[in-house]
Design an enzyme around this catalytic site. Structure first.
Site, PDB file in Angstrom:
ATOM      1  N   ASP A 266       0.855  -1.182   0.000  1.00 33.51           N
ATOM      2  CA  ASP A 266       0.000   0.000   0.000  1.00 33.51           C
ATOM      3  C   ASP A 266       0.895   1.238   0.000  1.00 33.51           C
ATOM      4  OD1 ASP A 266      -2.330   1.814   0.806  1.00 33.51           O
ATOM      5  OD2 ASP A 266      -3.289  -0.152   0.898  1.00 33.51           O
TER       6      ASP A 266
ATOM      7  N   ASP B 141      -1.516   3.103  17.964  1.00 30.49           N
ATOM      8  CA  ASP B 141      -2.197   1.823  17.818  1.00 30.49           C
ATOM      9  C   ASP B 141      -1.434   0.830  16.953  1.00 30.49           C
ATOM     10  OD1 ASP B 141      -4.141   3.030  19.315  1.00 30.49           O
ATOM     11  OD2 ASP B 141      -5.496   3.404  17.625  1.00 30.49           O
TER      12      ASP B 141
ATOM     13  N   HIS C 184      -3.477   6.089   3.312  1.00 28.79           N
ATOM     14  CA  HIS C 184      -4.258   4.889   3.025  1.00 28.79           C
ATOM     15  C   HIS C 184      -3.667   3.644   3.680  1.00 28.79           C
ATOM     16  CE1 HIS C 184      -6.081   1.708   0.468  1.00 28.79           C
ATOM     17  NE2 HIS C 184      -7.101   2.540   0.408  1.00 28.79           N
TER      18      HIS C 184
ATOM     19  N   VAL D 137      -7.768   1.901  17.932  1.00 27.98           N
ATOM     20  CA  VAL D 137      -8.190   0.876  16.972  1.00 27.98           C
ATOM     21  C   VAL D 137      -7.517  -0.453  17.263  1.00 27.98           C
ATOM     22  CG1 VAL D 137      -8.116   0.155  14.549  1.00 27.98           C
ATOM     23  CG2 VAL D 137      -8.681   2.522  15.131  1.00 27.98           C
TER      24      VAL D 137
ATOM     25  N   ASN E  58     -15.296  -0.600  -5.678  1.00 23.68           N
ATOM     26  CA  ASN E  58     -16.471   0.162  -5.270  1.00 23.68           C
ATOM     27  C   ASN E  58     -17.149   0.820  -6.463  1.00 23.68           C
ATOM     28  OD1 ASN E  58     -15.349  -0.333  -2.686  1.00 23.68           O
ATOM     29  ND2 ASN E  58     -14.203   1.577  -2.815  1.00 23.68           N
TER      30      ASN E  58
ATOM     31  N   ALA F 177      -8.600  -8.566  -8.350  1.00 20.43           N
ATOM     32  CA  ALA F 177      -9.745  -9.355  -7.897  1.00 20.43           C
ATOM     33  C   ALA F 177     -10.290 -10.287  -8.973  1.00 20.43           C
ATOM     34  CB  ALA F 177     -10.859  -8.427  -7.403  1.00 20.43           C
TER      35      ALA F 177
ATOM     36  N   VAL G 296      -7.203 -15.830  -5.900  1.00 26.05           N
ATOM     37  CA  VAL G 296      -7.184 -14.710  -4.959  1.00 26.05           C
ATOM     38  C   VAL G 296      -8.476 -14.701  -4.141  1.00 26.05           C
ATOM     39  CG1 VAL G 296      -7.218 -12.184  -4.785  1.00 26.05           C
ATOM     40  CG2 VAL G 296      -5.643 -13.315  -6.365  1.00 26.05           C
TER      41      VAL G 296
ATOM     42  N   SER H 220     -11.551  -1.257   0.394  1.00 26.23           N
ATOM     43  CA  SER H 220     -10.189  -1.111   0.900  1.00 26.23           C
ATOM     44  C   SER H 220     -10.124  -1.457   2.377  1.00 26.23           C
ATOM     45  CB  SER H 220      -9.696   0.323   0.721  1.00 26.23           C
ATOM     46  OG  SER H 220      -9.007   0.494  -0.475  1.00 26.23           O
TER      47      SER H 220
END
Length: 408
Positions: A58, A67, A96, A121, A198, A210, A215, A263
């Site tokens: 990423d 966190d 991100h 978190v 999305n 995807a 996968v 994501s």
């Protein structure tokens, strides 16, 4: 222009994410509705993912966030823009990677004497180790396809048992460099998890990675466990569904934000994969994937749906149910796909059929809810017809559906 532009190049921070106002740390844990709603809190009585390494390819992970302290075990930068450990958030959407990582393996924070930090978190696998592979989006001179391929190989070579990819090309095809990289991961028994995409970002059907056989593809649902109209998409390669809306995450600089998109659904599932790998260390990747899809809760009358895949994830069942073993990945074989459909293209890369070498191999920004569809946002240089992917997906769906009926 035959290859579409990078979406991230023309987007500002606000147009990429829909954020609420900053959230105070002491209000975070109660906002993580998926922890109790999906039973992760009960799954943690069995395992929290200790001993499993998950690579997040990423924009880099801020390992200094309260966190995420202690969560990042190593990393690298494949862009040439970050630091050597992959812990410098980079690019137009640098935050991100930190947000994704926190949903997967956030530790929370609180009293140093507490074994269960109560603030901040906490990820779905809070004891898993992260590998941070930083790559850059929106840089015209960087080949993002190559960054992904290089990142996968580095992750495998450095002990990753799971790889999270919260990104998309917004096209069904992928370059041949990905053939080699993904095969390398599969041959080394790595589970690769990818976001489905999305609708809000212009993805009406799932796009690579995807669409790659084998996968584990994750679709997104809202707080009511219904398919999200904006923060998810449809496709025959979807495996399971997970929360994708109103996700609270760590944000670089000890901050927090709320966002939506697959994501975020993908790392929630990557965390589940880490739990399964921790509890069943002798299971190979095919049987880890099989356990997750076999224990998912169907959301339609059929065993499979192109909206939900095989259903909503069920962490406790994934760790406790009796599941008949399989001999091969129930989501398909990339090696078989290559033999059937690559044919003889003289080594040409599917993403390089363009007259402009400066536009070779670019992919879109990581998947987010509010990305604006680019008028040139789709790759028109497909190496095989889309029907090939549809046919392959149908075959995979039928084979897994038969397996599900047999277990009943």
């Amino acid at each position: 222009m035959r290859l579409r532009k990078l979406l991230a190049a023309s987007l500002t921070l606000v147009s990429v994410f829909v954020f609420t106002q900053p959230v105070s740390a002491d209000a975070i844990r109660d906002r993580e509705y998926w922890i109790k709603d999906y039973g992760f809190n009960n799954a943690w009585k069995i395992t929290k993912g200790a001993g499993v390494r998950v690579a997040v390819i990423d924009t880099g992970i801020d390992a200094t966030h309260p966190d995420l302290v202690g969560a990042v075990a190593g990393g690298t930068d494949v862009s040439g823009l970050g630091n050597q450990n992959g812990t410098q958030p980079i690019g137009d959407i640098s935050y991100h990677g930190t947000m994704v990582a926190s949903l997967l393996a956030g530790r929370g924070h609180g009293s140093a004497s507490s074994s269960n930090f109560s603030n901040g978190v906490i990820g779905t696998a809070p004891q898993a180790e992260l590998l941070s592979v930083s790559m850059a989006f929106g840089e015209a001179n960087l080949n993002t396809d190559d960054q992904v391929a290089k990142g996968i190989r580095w992750a495998v070579d450095n002990g990753a048992q799971v790889i999270n990819l919260s990104l998309t090309r917004n096209s069904s095809d992928w370059p041949q460099s990905w053939d080699e990289a993904f095969l390398y991961a599969f041959e080394h028994d790595v589970v690769v998890v990818a976001a489905a995409g999305n609708r809000a970002s212009g993805t009406d059907q799932v796009g690579a990675p995807a669409t790659i056989p084998g996968v584990l593809v994750v679709a997104g649902v809202d707080r009511n466990a219904k398919a999200s109209n904006q923060a998810s998409t449809n496709g025959l390669t979807i495996a399971v569904s997970a929360p994708a809306t109103d996700l609270v995450s760590a944000y670089p600089g000890a901050d927090y934000k709320i966002w939506s998109g697959t994501s975020g659904a993908a790392p929630i599932v990557s965390g589940l994969v880490a739990l399964v790998r921790s509890q069943f260390p002798n299971l190979d990747a095919s049987n880890v994937i099989n356990r997750i899809i076999q224990t998912a809760t169907p959301q339609t009358a059929e065993d499979f749906s192109p909206v939900y895949g095989f259903g909503l994830i069920d962490p406790v069942k994934a760790l406790t149910a009796e599941v008949r073993p399989v001999q091969e990945n129930p989501l398909g074989s990339l090696a078989d796909w290559i033999r059937l459909y690559r044919k003889s293209d003289a080594g040409a890369d599917s993403a390089t059929n363009t007259d402009d070498p400066s536009e070779i191999g670019q992919i879109s920004a990581p998947i987010t809810q509010s990305q604006v569809k680019d008028s040139e946002g789709f790759d028109t240089t497909q190496i095989v017809p889309i029907g090939v992917y549809v046919i392959f997906g149908i075959l995979v769906v039928r084979s897994v559906a038969r397996a599900l009926r047999r277990r009943k």
